[in-house]
Design an enzyme around this catalytic site. Structure first.
Site, PDB file in Angstrom:
ATOM      1  N   HIS A 184      -7.386   9.821  -1.910  1.00  0.00           N
ATOM      2  CA  HIS A 184      -6.753   8.962  -1.113  1.00  0.00           C
ATOM      3  C   HIS A 184      -7.237  10.535   0.003  1.00  0.00           C
ATOM      4  CE1 HIS A 184      -2.082   9.194   0.674  1.00  0.00           C
ATOM      5  NE2 HIS A 184      -3.195   8.706   2.100  1.00  0.00           N
ATOM      6  N   ASP A 214       1.099  -1.133   0.141  1.00  0.00           N
ATOM      7  CA  ASP A 214       0.108   0.093   0.161  1.00  0.00           C
ATOM      8  C   ASP A 214       0.974   1.494  -0.215  1.00  0.00           C
ATOM      9  OD1 ASP A 214      -2.863   1.455   1.130  1.00  0.00           O
ATOM     10  OD2 ASP A 214      -1.089   2.264   1.617  1.00  0.00           O
ATOM     11  N   TYR A 219       3.637  10.227  -0.638  1.00  0.00           N
ATOM     12  CA  TYR A 219       4.860   8.958   0.473  1.00  0.00           C
ATOM     13  C   TYR A 219       5.881   9.242  -0.635  1.00  0.00           C
ATOM     14  CZ  TYR A 219       0.631   6.843   2.712  1.00  0.00           C
ATOM     15  OH  TYR A 219      -0.777   6.213   2.907  1.00  0.00           O
ATOM     16  N   LYS A 276      -2.233   6.337  -4.376  1.00  0.00           N
ATOM     17  CA  LYS A 276      -3.473   7.050  -4.587  1.00  0.00           C
ATOM     18  C   LYS A 276      -4.085   8.149  -4.701  1.00  0.00           C
ATOM     19  CE  LYS A 276      -3.982   4.495   0.716  1.00  0.00           C
ATOM     20  NZ  LYS A 276      -2.141   4.984   0.834  1.00  0.00           N
TER      21      LYS A 276
HETATM   22  N1  NAP Z   1      -5.209   6.758   3.214  1.00  0.00           N
HETATM   23  C1  NAP Z   1      -4.573   7.462   4.277  1.00  0.00           C
HETATM   24  O1  NAP Z   1      -4.577   8.132   4.614  1.00  0.00           O
HETATM   25  C2  NAP Z   1      -3.863   6.514   5.484  1.00  0.00           C
HETATM   26  C3  NAP Z   1      -2.894   7.866   6.588  1.00  0.00           C
HETATM   27  C4  NAP Z   1      -2.223   6.235   7.350  1.00  0.00           C
HETATM   28  C5  NAP Z   1      -1.778   5.531   6.786  1.00  0.00           C
HETATM   29  N2  NAP Z   1      -1.747   4.465   5.775  1.00  0.00           N
HETATM   30  C6  NAP Z   1      -1.470   3.188   5.569  1.00  0.00           C
HETATM   31  O2  NAP Z   1      -1.465   3.317   6.480  1.00  0.00           O
HETATM   32  C7  NAP Z   1      -0.139   2.040   6.702  1.00  0.00           C
HETATM   33  C8  NAP Z   1       0.129   1.543   8.119  1.00  0.00           C
HETATM   34  O3  NAP Z   1      -0.502   2.939   8.476  1.00  0.00           O
HETATM   35  P1  NAP Z   1       0.135   3.556   9.263  1.00  0.00           P
HETATM   36  O4  NAP Z   1       2.230   3.297   8.762  1.00  0.00           O
HETATM   37  O5  NAP Z   1       0.242   4.760  10.012  1.00  0.00           O
HETATM   38  O6  NAP Z   1       0.453   3.198  11.231  1.00  0.00           O
HETATM   39  P2  NAP Z   1       0.224   1.716  12.043  1.00  0.00           P
HETATM   40  O7  NAP Z   1       0.725   0.292  10.273  1.00  0.00           O
HETATM   41  O8  NAP Z   1      -0.277   1.511  12.784  1.00  0.00           O
HETATM   42  O9  NAP Z   1       2.004   1.240  12.496  1.00  0.00           O
HETATM   43  C9  NAP Z   1       3.558   1.503  12.334  1.00  0.00           C
HETATM   44  C10 NAP Z   1       4.159   2.156  12.800  1.00  0.00           C
HETATM   45  O10 NAP Z   1       4.203   0.994  13.686  1.00  0.00           O
HETATM   46  C11 NAP Z   1       5.650   0.634  13.650  1.00  0.00           C
HETATM   47  N3  NAP Z   1       5.399  -0.854  14.668  1.00  0.00           N
HETATM   48  C12 NAP Z   1       5.338  -1.925  13.494  1.00  0.00           C
HETATM   49  N4  NAP Z   1       5.445  -2.783  13.565  1.00  0.00           N
HETATM   50  C13 NAP Z   1       5.686  -2.693  14.973  1.00  0.00           C
HETATM   51  C14 NAP Z   1       5.682  -3.444  16.236  1.00  0.00           C
HETATM   52  N5  NAP Z   1       5.473  -5.409  15.431  1.00  0.00           N
HETATM   53  N6  NAP Z   1       5.686  -3.602  17.388  1.00  0.00           N
HETATM   54  C15 NAP Z   1       6.151  -2.095  17.081  1.00  0.00           C
HETATM   55  N7  NAP Z   1       5.591  -1.197  17.048  1.00  0.00           N
HETATM   56  C16 NAP Z   1       6.098  -1.944  14.803  1.00  0.00           C
HETATM   57  C17 NAP Z   1       6.242   1.111  12.916  1.00  0.00           C
HETATM   58  O11 NAP Z   1       7.710   1.360  13.405  1.00  0.00           O
HETATM   59  P3  NAP Z   1       8.883   0.836  12.358  1.00  0.00           P
HETATM   60  O12 NAP Z   1       8.001   1.129  10.791  1.00  0.00           O
HETATM   61  O13 NAP Z   1       9.989   1.495  12.972  1.00  0.00           O
HETATM   62  O14 NAP Z   1       8.786  -0.605  12.940  1.00  0.00           O
HETATM   63  C18 NAP Z   1       5.753   2.345  12.883  1.00  0.00           C
HETATM   64  O15 NAP Z   1       6.248   3.022  13.464  1.00  0.00           O
HETATM   65  C19 NAP Z   1       0.241   3.204   6.564  1.00  0.00           C
HETATM   66  O16 NAP Z   1       1.845   2.826   5.822  1.00  0.00           O
HETATM   67  C20 NAP Z   1      -0.186   3.634   4.819  1.00  0.00           C
HETATM   68  O17 NAP Z   1       0.285   2.926   3.368  1.00  0.00           O
HETATM   69  C21 NAP Z   1      -3.338   5.594   5.167  1.00  0.00           C
END
Ligand code: NAP
Length: 277
Positions: free
Chosen positions: A113, A50, A55, A80
């Protein structure tokens, strides 16, 4: 949604299959960082990545996918269209730039998005054209609340197949989940693990002991058992593997209810009605 293993998928309204576990790459640097993350994810069995134009790592995602020996039709790539393209009427140009950077002829899922007020219905018309051209196998939206969906439905000729929204134990939005499911729109969770903060929620201490799984794994499993596609982000190989190690246990319905009850209707990211970007 039947949950089997990391290769499992959910069927979208048009019959396309979307892997229910993907790797998110928000805040992952273009170049080596994203290329390694995607490579490790593919090695761990993920087939769904994704990304988004904003990004600024589509080139790296494309490089990593190209470098792998996995046939294109076994991969699922989401990107997106960014808000500025909606505002200045350059949706097609934005889409084509994404294809170029991703080094592919088509994406598997193309999303609006954010619901840019006064623009998103016109954007959807263009996204429908892209879908009809065959360059997006499926199309959908992101950050759409009920009223955004209802506005879109009034003029949409093709219904969105996916709605990707912030979703975790502190922001469940069950009525929105139910609405999407009633229209055969797959619900997809962003920030599923609250950027690591699920580790601090006391309930997960207990559930971790019970299932011998980490809070992160329990939350990702909760998504899947609720029929929600989930895309945790990490740039670390062990975490990428750890986040996919969720297919050897099953939460009871009672424990799913306990997690649902943590809901505080709390957004950590921007709110779809008040975002300023
Ligand atoms: N459509 C939208 O508006 C929107 C907005 C936000 C995000 N997204 C998408 O959703 C994806 C996921 O959301 P997100 O990146 O905001 O947050 P998330 O997946 O909830 O959390 C990612 C964070 O958690 C850490 N992490 C990952 N695995 C872990 C584990 N097993 N234990 C502890 N910490 C861990 C990562 O650090 P490290 O990388 O240092 O491991 C990173 O800081 C995004 O990457 C993006 O593709 C979409």
């Amino acid at each position: 949604m039947i949950v089997s293993d990391i290769k499992g998928s959910v069927e979208l309204a048009n019959g396309v299959r979307m892997p229910y576990l993907g790797l998110g790459v928000f805040k992952t640097q273009d170049g080596a960082e994203v290329e390694n993350a995607v490579k490790w994810a593919l090695e761990a069995g993920y087939r769904h990545i994704d990304t988004a134009a904003i990004y600024q790592n589509e080139r790296g995602v494309g490089n990593a996918l190209k470098a792998s020996a996995i046939p294109r039709d076994e991969l699922f790539i989401t990107t997106k269209i960014w808000n500025d393209n909606q505002r200045n009427g350059t949706v097609i140009e934005g889409f084509e730039e994404s294809l170029k950077l991703l080094q592919t002829d088509y994406v598997d899922l193309y999303l609006i998005h954010w619901p840019v007020k006064g623009k998103f219905t016109a954007t959807w018309k263009t996204i429908e054209e892209i879908y009809r051209s065959g360059r997006a196998r499926a199309i959908g939206v992101s950050n759409f609340l009920q009223h955004h969906l209802e506005e879109l439905f009034q003029s949409a000729e093709i219904m969105p197949m996916v709605n990707q929204v912030e979703c975790h134990p502190y922001l469940v939005q069950q009525p929105l989940i139910d609405l999407c499911h009633s229209y055969n729109i797959v619900y997809e969770a962003w920030s599923p693990i609250m950027r690591g903060k699920v580790n601090d929620i006391p309930l997960f201490g207990k559930l971790s002991q019970k299932y011998q799984k980490s809070p992160v794994q329990i939350v990702l499993r909760w998504d899947l058992q609720k029929g929600i596609v989930t895309i945790p982000k990490s740039v670390h190989q062990e975490r990428i593997q750890h986040n996919a190690d969720i297919f050897d246990f099953e939460l009871t319905l009672e424990d799913i209810d306990l997690i649902d009850a943590l809901d505080q209707d709390r957004h950590f990211g921007a709110h779809p009605d008040t975002f300023t970007f």
